[in-house]
Scaffold this motif. Structure first.
Motif, PDB file in Angstrom:
ATOM      1  N   HIS A   1      58.396  38.682  47.747  1.00 35.36           N
ATOM      2  CA  HIS A   1      57.294  39.321  48.439  1.00 35.36           C
ATOM      3  C   HIS A   1      56.115  39.483  47.474  1.00 35.36           C
ATOM      4  O   HIS A   1      56.216  40.198  46.479  1.00 35.36           O
ATOM      5  CB  HIS A   1      57.743  40.677  48.989  1.00 35.36           C
TER       6      HIS A   1
ATOM      7  N   GLY B   1      45.416  50.517  44.080  1.00 35.49           N
ATOM      8  CA  GLY B   1      44.877  49.291  44.656  1.00 35.49           C
ATOM      9  C   GLY B   1      43.363  49.174  44.681  1.00 35.49           C
ATOM     10  O   GLY B   1      42.809  48.449  45.497  1.00 35.49           O
TER      11      GLY B   1
ATOM     12  N   THR C   1      52.782  40.913  46.182  1.00 37.29           N
ATOM     13  CA  THR C   1      51.939  42.087  46.387  1.00 37.29           C
ATOM     14  C   THR C   1      50.542  41.848  45.825  1.00 37.29           C
ATOM     15  O   THR C   1      49.591  42.506  46.195  1.00 37.29           O
ATOM     16  CB  THR C   1      52.530  43.319  45.678  1.00 37.29           C
ATOM     17  N   GLU C   2      50.442  40.915  44.921  1.00 38.49           N
ATOM     18  CA  GLU C   2      49.167  40.663  44.267  1.00 38.49           C
ATOM     19  C   GLU C   2      49.237  39.280  43.648  1.00 38.49           C
ATOM     20  O   GLU C   2      50.292  38.857  43.193  1.00 38.49           O
ATOM     21  CB  GLU C   2      49.004  41.701  43.153  1.00 38.49           C
ATOM     22  N   HIS C   3      48.151  38.563  43.674  1.00 39.04           N
ATOM     23  CA  HIS C   3      48.143  37.300  42.940  1.00 39.04           C
ATOM     24  C   HIS C   3      46.725  36.974  42.521  1.00 39.04           C
ATOM     25  O   HIS C   3      45.764  37.365  43.171  1.00 39.04           O
ATOM     26  CB  HIS C   3      48.737  36.167  43.780  1.00 39.04           C
TER      27      HIS C   3
ATOM     28  N   ARG D   1      42.194  45.007  40.472  1.00 44.71           N
ATOM     29  CA  ARG D   1      43.318  44.148  40.137  1.00 44.71           C
ATOM     30  C   ARG D   1      43.096  43.560  38.758  1.00 44.71           C
ATOM     31  O   ARG D   1      41.975  43.515  38.257  1.00 44.71           O
ATOM     32  CB  ARG D   1      43.516  43.059  41.172  1.00 44.71           C
TER      33      ARG D   1
END
Ligand SMILES: [Zn+2]
Ligand SMILES: [Zn+2]
Ligand SMILES: [Zn+2]
Length: 132
Positions: A115, A59, A117-119, A62
């Motif tokens: 759900h 993390g 988690t990242e966008h 990204r």
């Protein structure tokens, strides 16, 4: 964010190349794998991709897709989450923040039981300078 702390938290060793690549990300908004390769040819492609995969996994960075062959990476910063617009003529990238858009993404996802988690939202178009 200090890379040494993050690596330690994830029980990964602190290597000079990880520190080097992290430092590179802190000085640039968006970087592609080839930007990193150009800056550190001594690291080699395979090891650059290994480090990118690790950074994604823990993390630290990204992925930002900006059109064709436009795969880029940027540091994850919870305090300055933003989306991108890219000019397809001059390649300039403009970032913007919109809590409304992000909230909409989360509420739509929730509706279908997804759900997030990242966008990251990438908008392609033509900038003001290139339009005239
Ligand atoms: Zn960005
Ligand atoms: Zn432009
Ligand atoms: Zn967002």
């Amino acid at each position: 964010m200090k890379i040494e702390t993050v690596l330690r938290e994830h029980k990964r060793s602190i290597t000079p190349e990880r520190v080097k690549m992290f430092d590179f990300f802190t000085h640039k908004h968006l970087s592609s794998a080839s930007d990193i390769e150009q800056a550190f040819p001594e690291l080699g492609r395979a090891s650059i991709f290994r480090t990118l995969r690790l950074f994604l996994k823990i993390g630290v960075i990204r992925r930002v897709a900006l059109g064709e062959r436009g795969e880029n990476y940027e540091l994850v910063d919870e305090d300055s989450h933003h989306e991108h617009m890219k000019c397809s003529k001059c390649g300039k990238v403009v970032s913007f923040e919109s809590a409304d858009i992000c909230q909409k993404i989360f509420s739509e996802a929730q509706k279908i039981g997804f759900h997030v988690t990242e966008h990251s939202l990438s908008i392609l178009g033509v900038c003001k300078n290139c339009m005239t």
